[in-house]
Design a protein around this motif. Structure first.
Motif, PDB file in Angstrom:
ATOM      1  N   GLN A   1       1.831  -6.406  -0.591  1.00  0.00           N
ATOM      2  CA  GLN A   1       1.318  -6.338   0.768  1.00  0.00           C
ATOM      3  C   GLN A   1       1.884  -7.472   1.614  1.00  0.00           C
ATOM      4  OE1 GLN A   1      -0.431  -6.359  -2.041  1.00  0.00           O
ATOM      5  NE2 GLN A   1      -2.085  -4.893  -2.004  1.00  0.00           N
ATOM      6  N   GLU A   2       1.920  -8.674   1.040  1.00  0.00           N
ATOM      7  CA  GLU A   2       2.425  -9.826   1.783  1.00  0.00           C
ATOM      8  C   GLU A   2       3.920  -9.691   2.046  1.00  0.00           C
ATOM      9  OE1 GLU A   2       1.277 -13.071  -0.699  1.00  0.00           O
ATOM     10  OE2 GLU A   2      -0.845 -12.801  -0.295  1.00  0.00           O
ATOM     11  N   LYS A   3       4.679  -9.215   1.036  1.00  0.00           N
ATOM     12  CA  LYS A   3       6.122  -9.037   1.198  1.00  0.00           C
ATOM     13  C   LYS A   3       6.418  -8.035   2.303  1.00  0.00           C
ATOM     14  CE  LYS A   3       7.484  -9.737  -3.627  1.00  0.00           C
ATOM     15  NZ  LYS A   3       8.106  -9.052  -4.772  1.00  0.00           N
ATOM     16  N   LEU A   4       5.704  -6.920   2.255  1.00  0.00           N
ATOM     17  CA  LEU A   4       5.929  -5.860   3.234  1.00  0.00           C
ATOM     18  C   LEU A   4       5.547  -6.316   4.639  1.00  0.00           C
ATOM     19  CD1 LEU A   4       6.744  -2.998   3.889  1.00  0.00           C
ATOM     20  CD2 LEU A   4       4.499  -2.221   3.091  1.00  0.00           C
TER      21      LEU A   4
ATOM     22  N   GLU B   1      -4.110  -0.265  -0.110  1.00  0.00           N
ATOM     23  CA  GLU B   1      -5.248   0.617  -0.375  1.00  0.00           C
ATOM     24  C   GLU B   1      -4.796   2.037  -0.689  1.00  0.00           C
ATOM     25  OE1 GLU B   1      -7.731   0.313   3.066  1.00  0.00           O
ATOM     26  OE2 GLU B   1      -8.080  -1.817   2.769  1.00  0.00           O
ATOM     27  N   VAL B   2      -3.610   2.392  -0.227  1.00  0.00           N
ATOM     28  CA  VAL B   2      -3.061   3.736  -0.438  1.00  0.00           C
ATOM     29  C   VAL B   2      -1.649   3.569  -0.984  1.00  0.00           C
ATOM     30  CG1 VAL B   2      -2.390   5.891   0.704  1.00  0.00           C
ATOM     31  CG2 VAL B   2      -4.421   4.666   1.473  1.00  0.00           C
ATOM     32  N   LYS B   3      -1.302   4.383  -1.954  1.00  0.00           N
ATOM     33  CA  LYS B   3       0.008   4.297  -2.600  1.00  0.00           C
ATOM     34  C   LYS B   3       1.127   4.604  -1.608  1.00  0.00           C
ATOM     35  CE  LYS B   3       2.780   6.149  -6.326  1.00  0.00           C
ATOM     36  NZ  LYS B   3       2.859   7.003  -7.459  1.00  0.00           N
ATOM     37  N   ILE B   4       2.191   3.840  -1.715  1.00  0.00           N
ATOM     38  CA  ILE B   4       3.403   4.114  -0.944  1.00  0.00           C
ATOM     39  C   ILE B   4       4.338   4.866  -1.886  1.00  0.00           C
ATOM     40  CG2 ILE B   4       5.373   3.130   0.283  1.00  0.00           C
ATOM     41  CD1 ILE B   4       3.601   0.696   0.909  1.00  0.00           C
ATOM     42  N   HIS B   5       4.716   6.067  -1.508  1.00  0.00           N
ATOM     43  CA  HIS B   5       5.549   6.905  -2.359  1.00  0.00           C
ATOM     44  C   HIS B   5       7.014   6.482  -2.285  1.00  0.00           C
ATOM     45  CE1 HIS B   5       2.185   9.541  -3.208  1.00  0.00           C
ATOM     46  NE2 HIS B   5       1.872   9.430  -1.932  1.00  0.00           N
ATOM     47  N   LYS B   6       7.777   6.901  -3.271  1.00  0.00           N
ATOM     48  CA  LYS B   6       9.175   6.489  -3.409  1.00  0.00           C
ATOM     49  C   LYS B   6       9.988   6.760  -2.140  1.00  0.00           C
ATOM     50  CE  LYS B   6      13.106   6.905  -6.507  1.00  0.00           C
ATOM     51  NZ  LYS B   6      13.627   7.496  -7.733  1.00  0.00           N
TER      52      LYS B   6
ATOM     53  N   ASP C   1      13.877  -3.631  -3.511  1.00  0.00           N
ATOM     54  CA  ASP C   1      13.387  -4.636  -4.460  1.00  0.00           C
ATOM     55  C   ASP C   1      12.858  -5.890  -3.777  1.00  0.00           C
ATOM     56  OD1 ASP C   1      14.111  -2.898  -6.445  1.00  0.00           O
ATOM     57  OD2 ASP C   1      16.004  -3.909  -6.912  1.00  0.00           O
ATOM     58  N   GLU C   2      13.304  -6.140  -2.571  1.00  0.00           N
ATOM     59  CA  GLU C   2      12.862  -7.328  -1.849  1.00  0.00           C
ATOM     60  C   GLU C   2      11.432  -7.181  -1.319  1.00  0.00           C
ATOM     61  OE1 GLU C   2      14.319  -9.554   2.140  1.00  0.00           O
ATOM     62  OE2 GLU C   2      15.895  -9.144   0.668  1.00  0.00           O
ATOM     63  N   ILE C   3      11.002  -5.950  -1.081  1.00  0.00           N
ATOM     64  CA  ILE C   3       9.665  -5.728  -0.525  1.00  0.00           C
ATOM     65  C   ILE C   3       8.733  -5.021  -1.491  1.00  0.00           C
ATOM     66  CG2 ILE C   3      10.314  -5.765   1.899  1.00  0.00           C
ATOM     67  CD1 ILE C   3      10.469  -2.684   1.787  1.00  0.00           C
ATOM     68  N   LYS C   4       9.272  -4.538  -2.595  1.00  0.00           N
ATOM     69  CA  LYS C   4       8.466  -3.771  -3.543  1.00  0.00           C
ATOM     70  C   LYS C   4       8.619  -4.353  -4.933  1.00  0.00           C
ATOM     71  CE  LYS C   4       8.097   0.884  -5.429  1.00  0.00           C
ATOM     72  NZ  LYS C   4       8.816   1.187  -6.630  1.00  0.00           N
ATOM     73  N   GLU C   5       7.481  -4.477  -5.632  1.00  0.00           N
ATOM     74  CA  GLU C   5       7.532  -4.883  -7.029  1.00  0.00           C
ATOM     75  C   GLU C   5       7.930  -3.670  -7.853  1.00  0.00           C
ATOM     76  OE1 GLU C   5       3.661  -6.442  -7.825  1.00  0.00           O
ATOM     77  OE2 GLU C   5       3.930  -8.112  -6.477  1.00  0.00           O
ATOM     78  N   ASN C   6       8.468  -3.905  -9.049  1.00  0.00           N
ATOM     79  CA  ASN C   6       8.915  -2.794  -9.891  1.00  0.00           C
ATOM     80  C   ASN C   6       7.798  -1.842 -10.266  1.00  0.00           C
ATOM     81  OD1 ASN C   6      11.556  -3.612  -9.870  1.00  0.00           O
ATOM     82  ND2 ASN C   6      11.346  -4.842 -11.731  1.00  0.00           N
TER      83      ASN C   6
END
Length: 129
Positions: free
Chosen positions: A4-7, A39-44, A59-64
Motif C-alpha cells: 500500500q505504501e509503495k503504491l 482491502e481489495v485484491k489488485i489483479h494481475k 516489482d517496484e510497487i508490488k511484492e511477489n
C-alpha cells in the motif's frame, strides 16, 4: 515498505490523484482507494496497467506474494485456488446475516407446514369424490 505504501508513494510521486488513477483504470474512486489500501485484491492485469500509468516496473510497487489480505479480526477464510485471503467481516454484518438466516428458516418452516396442510386438504377432497 508495504504494498500500500509503495503504491501510494509511486502514485503521489507522479502527481496522480486517486480520482485520476481510478479513471485511468476504468473504476470508481472508492474501489481504487480500497485496492490501494490493500482491502481489495489488485489483479494481475490491473498491476500491469498501474505500472504502465506510473511508469515503474511492477516489482517496484508490488511484492511477489500479494495473495494475502490480513485484518485484525478475521471471521472468514477463503482458501480457493493458490491464494489465502482473510476478510474482516464487521460484527454487525455477521449479526444481521445470522438474523436474516434465522428469519428465512422460520419462513421456510411455516411454508413447509402450509404445504403439508394443503396436501392434507387436497387428499381429503380427493377422498370425498
Amino acid at each position: 515498505m508495504m504494498i500500500q505504501e509503495k503504491l501510494r508513494k509511486a502514485r503521489k510521486d507522479k502527481g496522480i490523484s486517486q480520482e485520476s488513477m481510478a479513471k485511468l483504470l476504468f473504476m470508481d474512486t472508492s474501489n481504487y482507494s480500497r485496492k490501494e489500501r490493500g482491502e481489495v485484491k489488485i489483479h494481475k492485469d490491473e498491476w500491469t496497467k498501474i505500472s504502465e500509468i506510473l511508469e515503474v516496473p511492477i516489482d517496484e510497487i508490488k511484492e511477489n506474494n500479494q495473495s494475502t489480505i490480513h485484518n485484525e479480526n478475521f471471521s472468514f477464510h477463503d482458501h480457493s485456488g493458490n491464494n489465502v485471503n482473510y476478510y474482516n467481516v464487521p460484527d454487525v454484518m455477521m449479526k444481521n446475516t445470522q438474523d436474516y438466516i434465522e428469519l428465512l428458516k422460520n419462513q421456510n418452516q411455516k411454508l413447509q407446514e402450509e404445504i403439508q396442510q394443503l396436501k392434507y386438504e387436497n387428499q381429503k377432497l380427493k377422498s370425498q369424490k
